[in-house]
Design a protein around this motif. Structure first.
Motif, PDB file in Angstrom:
ATOM      1  N   GLY A  82       0.550  -1.553   0.153  1.00  0.00           N
ATOM      2  CA  GLY A  82      -0.215   0.008  -0.199  1.00  0.00           C
ATOM      3  C   GLY A  82       0.982   0.917  -0.020  1.00  0.00           C
ATOM      4  N   PRO A  83       0.402   2.293   0.139  1.00  0.00           N
ATOM      5  CA  PRO A  83       0.939   3.902   0.803  1.00  0.00           C
ATOM      6  C   PRO A  83       2.411   2.970   1.080  1.00  0.00           C
ATOM      7  CG  PRO A  83      -1.487   4.094  -0.064  1.00  0.00           C
ATOM      8  CD  PRO A  83      -1.098   2.747   0.352  1.00  0.00           C
ATOM      9  N   VAL A  84       2.775   3.959   1.184  1.00  0.00           N
ATOM     10  CA  VAL A  84       4.234   4.799   1.825  1.00  0.00           C
ATOM     11  C   VAL A  84       4.573   6.005   2.464  1.00  0.00           C
ATOM     12  CG1 VAL A  84       6.778   3.961   1.999  1.00  0.00           C
ATOM     13  CG2 VAL A  84       4.941   1.900   1.359  1.00  0.00           C
ATOM     14  N   ASN A  85       4.798   6.201   3.692  1.00  0.00           N
ATOM     15  CA  ASN A  85       5.777   7.711   3.780  1.00  0.00           C
ATOM     16  C   ASN A  85       6.955   7.757   4.336  1.00  0.00           C
ATOM     17  OD1 ASN A  85       3.340   9.013   3.253  1.00  0.00           O
ATOM     18  ND2 ASN A  85       1.987   8.663   5.524  1.00  0.00           N
ATOM     19  N   LEU A  86       7.867   7.969   3.421  1.00  0.00           N
ATOM     20  CA  LEU A  86       9.312   8.160   3.883  1.00  0.00           C
ATOM     21  C   LEU A  86       9.392   9.492   4.001  1.00  0.00           C
ATOM     22  CD1 LEU A  86      12.451   6.145   3.426  1.00  0.00           C
ATOM     23  CD2 LEU A  86      11.825   7.203   1.179  1.00  0.00           C
ATOM     24  N   LEU A  87      10.227   9.253   5.177  1.00  0.00           N
ATOM     25  CA  LEU A  87      10.880  10.817   5.720  1.00  0.00           C
ATOM     26  C   LEU A  87      12.335  10.315   5.653  1.00  0.00           C
ATOM     27  CD1 LEU A  87      10.903  13.944   7.264  1.00  0.00           C
ATOM     28  CD2 LEU A  87      11.233  11.739   9.077  1.00  0.00           C
ATOM     29  N   LEU A  88      12.790  11.324   4.417  1.00  0.00           N
ATOM     30  CA  LEU A  88      14.328  11.871   4.578  1.00  0.00           C
ATOM     31  C   LEU A  88      14.256  13.081   5.367  1.00  0.00           C
ATOM     32  CD1 LEU A  88      15.414   9.729   2.351  1.00  0.00           C
ATOM     33  CD2 LEU A  88      13.446  10.075   2.019  1.00  0.00           C
ATOM     34  N   VAL A  89      15.610  12.980   6.034  1.00  0.00           N
ATOM     35  CA  VAL A  89      16.497  14.668   6.946  1.00  0.00           C
ATOM     36  C   VAL A  89      17.575  14.623   5.774  1.00  0.00           C
ATOM     37  CG1 VAL A  89      17.042  14.644   9.057  1.00  0.00           C
ATOM     38  CG2 VAL A  89      14.634  13.371   8.631  1.00  0.00           C
ATOM     39  N   GLY A  90      17.714  15.861   6.379  1.00  0.00           N
ATOM     40  CA  GLY A  90      18.960  16.507   6.121  1.00  0.00           C
ATOM     41  C   GLY A  90      19.915  16.987   6.953  1.00  0.00           C
ATOM     42  N   SER A  91      20.706  16.344   7.900  1.00  0.00           N
ATOM     43  CA  SER A  91      21.896  16.830   8.301  1.00  0.00           C
ATOM     44  C   SER A  91      22.380  17.648   8.362  1.00  0.00           C
ATOM     45  CB  SER A  91      21.972  15.842   9.771  1.00  0.00           C
ATOM     46  OG  SER A  91      22.996  16.193  10.781  1.00  0.00           O
ATOM     47  N   ASP A  92      22.905  18.847   9.219  1.00  0.00           N
ATOM     48  CA  ASP A  92      23.751  19.504   9.176  1.00  0.00           C
ATOM     49  C   ASP A  92      24.905  19.592  10.108  1.00  0.00           C
ATOM     50  OD1 ASP A  92      23.334  20.593  11.780  1.00  0.00           O
ATOM     51  OD2 ASP A  92      22.960  22.925  11.114  1.00  0.00           O
ATOM     52  N   SER A  93      25.254  18.169  10.355  1.00  0.00           N
ATOM     53  CA  SER A  93      26.382  17.672  11.120  1.00  0.00           C
ATOM     54  C   SER A  93      27.752  17.549  10.178  1.00  0.00           C
ATOM     55  CB  SER A  93      26.156  17.002  11.949  1.00  0.00           C
ATOM     56  OG  SER A  93      26.466  15.337  11.393  1.00  0.00           O
ATOM     57  N   GLY A  94      27.866  17.176   9.096  1.00  0.00           N
ATOM     58  CA  GLY A  94      29.208  17.224   8.027  1.00  0.00           C
ATOM     59  C   GLY A  94      29.925  15.537   9.038  1.00  0.00           C
ATOM     60  N   GLY A  95      28.780  14.681   9.260  1.00  0.00           N
ATOM     61  CA  GLY A  95      29.033  13.692   9.095  1.00  0.00           C
ATOM     62  C   GLY A  95      30.303  13.415  10.278  1.00  0.00           C
ATOM     63  N   GLY A  96      30.881  14.001  11.004  1.00  0.00           N
ATOM     64  CA  GLY A  96      32.080  13.686  11.605  1.00  0.00           C
ATOM     65  C   GLY A  96      33.301  14.600  10.209  1.00  0.00           C
ATOM     66  N   ASN A  97      32.819  14.810   8.863  1.00  0.00           N
ATOM     67  CA  ASN A  97      34.023  15.368   8.228  1.00  0.00           C
ATOM     68  C   ASN A  97      34.616  16.625   8.500  1.00  0.00           C
ATOM     69  OD1 ASN A  97      35.182  15.980   5.860  1.00  0.00           O
ATOM     70  ND2 ASN A  97      34.016  14.705   4.034  1.00  0.00           N
ATOM     71  N   SER A  98      36.117  16.513   8.787  1.00  0.00           N
ATOM     72  CA  SER A  98      36.683  17.992   9.205  1.00  0.00           C
ATOM     73  C   SER A  98      36.692  19.389   8.099  1.00  0.00           C
ATOM     74  CB  SER A  98      38.211  17.420   9.966  1.00  0.00           C
ATOM     75  OG  SER A  98      38.870  17.198   8.451  1.00  0.00           O
ATOM     76  N   THR A  99      36.102  18.120   6.711  1.00  0.00           N
ATOM     77  CA  THR A  99      35.980  19.521   6.092  1.00  0.00           C
ATOM     78  C   THR A  99      35.470  20.645   6.349  1.00  0.00           C
ATOM     79  OG1 THR A  99      36.208  17.817   4.100  1.00  0.00           O
ATOM     80  CG2 THR A  99      35.713  19.710   3.341  1.00  0.00           C
ATOM     81  N   TYR A 100      34.261  20.455   6.827  1.00  0.00           N
ATOM     82  CA  TYR A 100      33.309  20.958   7.288  1.00  0.00           C
ATOM     83  C   TYR A 100      33.382  21.758   8.134  1.00  0.00           C
ATOM     84  CZ  TYR A 100      30.805  17.994   3.537  1.00  0.00           C
ATOM     85  OH  TYR A 100      31.522  17.697   2.229  1.00  0.00           O
ATOM     86  N   GLY A 101      34.636  21.885   9.108  1.00  0.00           N
ATOM     87  CA  GLY A 101      34.783  22.170  10.239  1.00  0.00           C
ATOM     88  C   GLY A 101      33.612  21.661  10.909  1.00  0.00           C
ATOM     89  N   ASP A 102      34.229  22.705  12.381  1.00  0.00           N
ATOM     90  CA  ASP A 102      32.802  22.370  13.846  1.00  0.00           C
ATOM     91  C   ASP A 102      31.633  22.288  13.724  1.00  0.00           C
ATOM     92  OD1 ASP A 102      31.856  21.456  15.980  1.00  0.00           O
ATOM     93  OD2 ASP A 102      33.008  23.457  17.375  1.00  0.00           O
ATOM     94  N   ARG A 103      31.087  21.083  13.216  1.00  0.00           N
ATOM     95  CA  ARG A 103      29.551  21.308  13.265  1.00  0.00           C
ATOM     96  C   ARG A 103      28.571  22.003  14.062  1.00  0.00           C
ATOM     97  NH1 ARG A 103      29.873  23.245   8.778  1.00  0.00           N
ATOM     98  NH2 ARG A 103      27.159  23.407   9.112  1.00  0.00           N
ATOM     99  N   GLY A 104      29.126  21.755  15.439  1.00  0.00           N
ATOM    100  CA  GLY A 104      28.409  22.556  16.593  1.00  0.00           C
ATOM    101  C   GLY A 104      27.188  21.894  16.920  1.00  0.00           C
ATOM    102  N   GLU A 105      25.606  22.685  16.474  1.00  0.00           N
ATOM    103  CA  GLU A 105      24.562  21.448  16.409  1.00  0.00           C
ATOM    104  C   GLU A 105      24.441  21.105  15.149  1.00  0.00           C
ATOM    105  OE1 GLU A 105      21.626  24.318  18.753  1.00  0.00           O
ATOM    106  OE2 GLU A 105      22.486  25.618  17.059  1.00  0.00           O
ATOM    107  N   ASN A 106      23.171  19.844  15.914  1.00  0.00           N
ATOM    108  CA  ASN A 106      22.992  19.019  14.792  1.00  0.00           C
ATOM    109  C   ASN A 106      21.378  19.277  14.322  1.00  0.00           C
ATOM    110  OD1 ASN A 106      22.443  16.309  13.123  1.00  0.00           O
ATOM    111  ND2 ASN A 106      22.993  15.024  15.265  1.00  0.00           N
ATOM    112  N   LEU A 107      21.510  20.013  13.349  1.00  0.00           N
ATOM    113  CA  LEU A 107      19.409  20.145  12.910  1.00  0.00           C
ATOM    114  C   LEU A 107      19.507  19.738  11.731  1.00  0.00           C
ATOM    115  CD1 LEU A 107      20.765  24.411  13.409  1.00  0.00           C
ATOM    116  CD2 LEU A 107      19.431  22.383  15.674  1.00  0.00           C
TER     117      LEU A 107
END
Length: 422
Positions: A82-107
């Motif tokens: 039947g129908p499906v509701n699939l939630l997709l979330v984009g985190s701003d944490s950087g996933g631990g990649n130092s390229t993105y700097g110190d992300r602080g909060e995980n939004l």
């Protein structure tokens, strides 16, 4: 108002810490980059070789988390009928990649609820603005503890309150729609996915030059991938009014082009591309427990793969920009939003009321006046727009025409992005 920078926001309000986060130049990931390709990519990789499919599903299963809330019946694991509701979330944490700097909060700066309907043979991808301000219900954190309800907060705080389960609870509280499955993607997933498909061709009605995101593209068509694709998806200052609502419209231009690329024969018949898509998902995503199951993913892939592009709609939850305690937020237009959520609940296909503010038809004169966006055209919270769609059709073959406050487009619409004109 729309042009006011986040770093100009006063810090006296409880909301102000998000102003500080913006000053650190937080890049915006786009979960919707994988929203309609995750299941197809993962299951298609299985046709490349059994060991490849095992590698992908094993990686995904190791990081899976439960999103089931107290008193909620867990979604079905296995074949989907039947129908499906699939939630997709984009985190701003950087996933631990130092390229993105110190992300602080995980939004959760990107939140998209994807409704897949075998009934109407359609998909609706509903983007919820990060700054939508309102209550969020109590929720169960990933560690099993409870997060108390809050009376008023920006929507993108849900992830930091307790992970995917708390975002799912916030989405249900806002829309009345239960989330069956969920996935979270990190910055590197955007880069990897765009690389896997060999880039995505986008069209610009006017150039975009945004030093804050690092994006510099001329008017006309460009093929973008990797870090440049991420910059395109996160650009805000390169758009006409610099608003996050307009950024969603710009993202919809990219997503539509991506879906057309994914559904092309060259992509779907290339084993290496399919495997790269699958591994990009596996290495950069966290799935809910029930989704991290091969039979579930295969069933969702089957439901998705034959849906035509003109039945895939990207829409934005209607809201009106304002300021609370000198902090830029948006307030829900609940009357018009109910038309949309009622249509989704009834398994109806939908048609957006108008293009997103940063989007124009590919043949549109770039000097023309931009179509009004939520910021300019959406009625105040609780006010009806009076546009078509006040009554939800019961015919699954006939898309519901949404109010003009609900912007977006179908994946079949070839649109261009509008950069800053001055």
């Amino acid at each position: 108002m729309a042009g006011r920078r986040d770093d100009e926001i006063a810090t006296a309000s409880p909301l102000a810490r998000h102003g500080r986060q913006r000053r650190r130049g937080a890049a915006r990931t786009v979960a919707s980059l994988l929203a309609l390709t995750l299941a197809v990519g993962v299951v298609s990789a299985g046709s490349v070789a059994a060991f490849a499919f095992y590698r992908v599903t094993s990686t995904i299963s190791k990081n899976a988390v439960s999103i089931t809330q107290e008193g909620q019946k867990p979604p079905k694991v296995g074949a989907i009928t039947g129908p499906v509701n699939l939630l997709l979330v984009g985190s701003d944490s950087g996933g631990g990649n130092s390229t993105y700097g110190d992300r602080g909060e995980n939004l959760n700066d990107v939140t998209i609820l994807v409704h897949i309907s075998p009934v109407s043979h359609s998909v609706t991808a509903l983007s919820i603005p990060r700054d939508l301000y309102g209550p969020q219900a109590a929720c169960t954190r990933e560690n099993g503890s409870k997060a108390s309800a809050v009376s008023a907060v920006k929507f993108n705080e849900a992830l930091s309150r307790g992970g995917l389960g708390c975002v799912a609870a916030a989405v249900t509280g806002l829309t009345g729609l239960q989330v069956d499955y969920a996935a979270k993607i990190e910055f590197d997933g955007v880069v990897a996915m765009s690389d896997a498909v060999g880039g995505v061709q986008v069209c610009l009605a006017t150039k975009i030059d945004d030093p804050k995101s690092g994006l510099d593209l001329p008017a006309g068509e460009s093929t973008i991938q990797g870090a440049q694709a991420l910059a395109f998806l996160r650009t805000r200052h390169g758009l006409p009014d610099g608003s996050d609502l307009m950024r969603i419209g710009n993202q919809q231009v990219f997503m539509s082009a991506l879906i057309r690329k994914i559904k092309s024969a060259d992509t779907l018949t290339n084993p290496a591309t399919l495997y790269n898509l699958a591994t990009a998902a596996a290495d950069n995503m966290q799935l809910s427990t029930e989704l991290a199951n091969s039979e579930t993913m295969i069933s969702i892939a089957v439901a998705l793969k034959d849906i035509p592009a003109d039945r895939i709609s990207f829409v934005q939850y209607p809201s009106t920009p304002t300021y609370i305690n000198n902090i830029s937020v948006t307030i829900a237009n609940k009357r018009d939003a109910k038309i949309l959520t009622d249509a989704i609940a009834a398994d109806q296909a939908v048609a957006a009321g108008q293009l997103g503010g940063a989007a124009v038809d590919s043949g549109t004169d770039s000097t023309a006046t931009p179509a009004p966006t939520d910021a300019a055209s959406a009625p105040a919270s609780g006010a009806a727009s009076g546009a078509p769609g006040d009554e939800v059709s019961t015919d699954p073959s006939n898309p519901v025409a949404l109010p003009t406050s609900i912007t977006g487009q179908s994946a079949s619409q070839q649109t261009c992005s509008r950069g800053q004109t001055g």
